[in-house]
Design an enzyme around this catalytic site. Sequence first.
Site, PDB file in Angstrom:
ATOM      1  N   ASP A   1      47.181  52.448  48.410  1.00  0.00           N
ATOM      2  CA  ASP A   1      48.157  53.467  48.774  1.00  0.00           C
ATOM      3  C   ASP A   1      47.429  54.487  49.643  1.00  0.00           C
ATOM      4  O   ASP A   1      46.284  54.250  50.064  1.00  0.00           O
ATOM      5  CB  ASP A   1      48.809  54.081  47.532  1.00  0.00           C
ATOM      6  CG  ASP A   1      47.881  54.981  46.728  1.00  0.00           C
ATOM      7  OD1 ASP A   1      46.661  55.058  47.036  1.00  0.00           O
ATOM      8  OD2 ASP A   1      48.364  55.607  45.770  1.00  0.00           O
TER       9      ASP A   1
ATOM     10  N   CYS B   1      43.816  52.831  44.757  1.00  0.00           N
ATOM     11  CA  CYS B   1      44.666  54.016  44.864  1.00  0.00           C
ATOM     12  C   CYS B   1      43.786  55.226  44.579  1.00  0.00           C
ATOM     13  O   CYS B   1      42.561  55.090  44.534  1.00  0.00           O
ATOM     14  CB  CYS B   1      45.885  53.940  43.943  1.00  0.00           C
ATOM     15  SG  CYS B   1      45.576  54.004  42.176  1.00  0.00           S
TER      16      CYS B   1
ATOM     17  N   THR C   1      43.082  57.009  41.889  1.00  0.00           N
ATOM     18  CA  THR C   1      42.234  56.837  40.700  1.00  0.00           C
ATOM     19  C   THR C   1      41.974  55.384  40.359  1.00  0.00           C
ATOM     20  O   THR C   1      41.085  55.093  39.563  1.00  0.00           O
ATOM     21  CB  THR C   1      42.888  57.479  39.463  1.00  0.00           C
ATOM     22  OG1 THR C   1      44.128  56.803  39.207  1.00  0.00           O
ATOM     23  CG2 THR C   1      43.094  58.967  39.648  1.00  0.00           C
TER      24      THR C   1
ATOM     25  N   HIS D   1      33.290  38.008  31.607  1.00  0.00           N
ATOM     26  CA  HIS D   1      34.021  37.844  30.353  1.00  0.00           C
ATOM     27  C   HIS D   1      35.532  37.782  30.512  1.00  0.00           C
ATOM     28  O   HIS D   1      36.199  37.156  29.690  1.00  0.00           O
ATOM     29  CB  HIS D   1      33.678  38.974  29.389  1.00  0.00           C
ATOM     30  CG  HIS D   1      32.293  38.878  28.852  1.00  0.00           C
ATOM     31  ND1 HIS D   1      31.846  39.699  27.850  1.00  0.00           N
ATOM     32  CD2 HIS D   1      31.250  38.069  29.168  1.00  0.00           C
ATOM     33  CE1 HIS D   1      30.582  39.398  27.564  1.00  0.00           C
ATOM     34  NE2 HIS D   1      30.195  38.420  28.381  1.00  0.00           N
TER      35      HIS D   1
ATOM     36  N   HIS E   1      35.030  32.897  26.215  1.00  0.00           N
ATOM     37  CA  HIS E   1      35.853  33.818  27.001  1.00  0.00           C
ATOM     38  C   HIS E   1      37.095  33.119  27.551  1.00  0.00           C
ATOM     39  O   HIS E   1      38.134  33.758  27.725  1.00  0.00           O
ATOM     40  CB  HIS E   1      35.032  34.446  28.127  1.00  0.00           C
ATOM     41  CG  HIS E   1      33.778  35.086  27.612  1.00  0.00           C
ATOM     42  ND1 HIS E   1      33.798  36.210  26.810  1.00  0.00           N
ATOM     43  CD2 HIS E   1      32.480  34.741  27.747  1.00  0.00           C
ATOM     44  CE1 HIS E   1      32.559  36.529  26.484  1.00  0.00           C
ATOM     45  NE2 HIS E   1      31.738  35.654  27.047  1.00  0.00           N
TER      46      HIS E   1
END
Length: 149
Positions: free
Chosen positions: A8, A65, A67, A98, A133
Amino acid sequence: MKIALASDHGGYRLKETIKKFLEEENIEYIDFGTNSEESVDYPDFALKAAESIVKEETDRGIFICGTGIGISIAANKVPGIRAALCYNIFAAEMSRRHNNANVLALGGRVIGDELAKAIVKKWLETPFDGGRHERRINKISEIERKFAK
């Protein structure tokens, strides 16, 4: 390997930095936008790029973005996407080893360019460990199927 890039306005500048880094590493990418710092809605770009991964038009994605939180939440709504928000190199490595993360989410307003490039490098070069995993990834897929409409 072909990477889907999405951002963004808050992640645009870092996305442009990552594009240059990928070019230097000779890694192919498709840029799904955005193309400026003008305000846009991150779910629109996360969806387009995530769909390209699910459709196998791209192999993995790097979504950015401000954060990294919002774009990772949006990406994780797409069945088959395992987006990991990483702020350090160890988290990036473990998200691949993992969790077999196929999307790396970054926060353009919270990490610097050099750390971001180091995170991307580690994330791209780290394979999935498989083994126990794989069982856990399969359980995540079962959750997606349970709630599919």
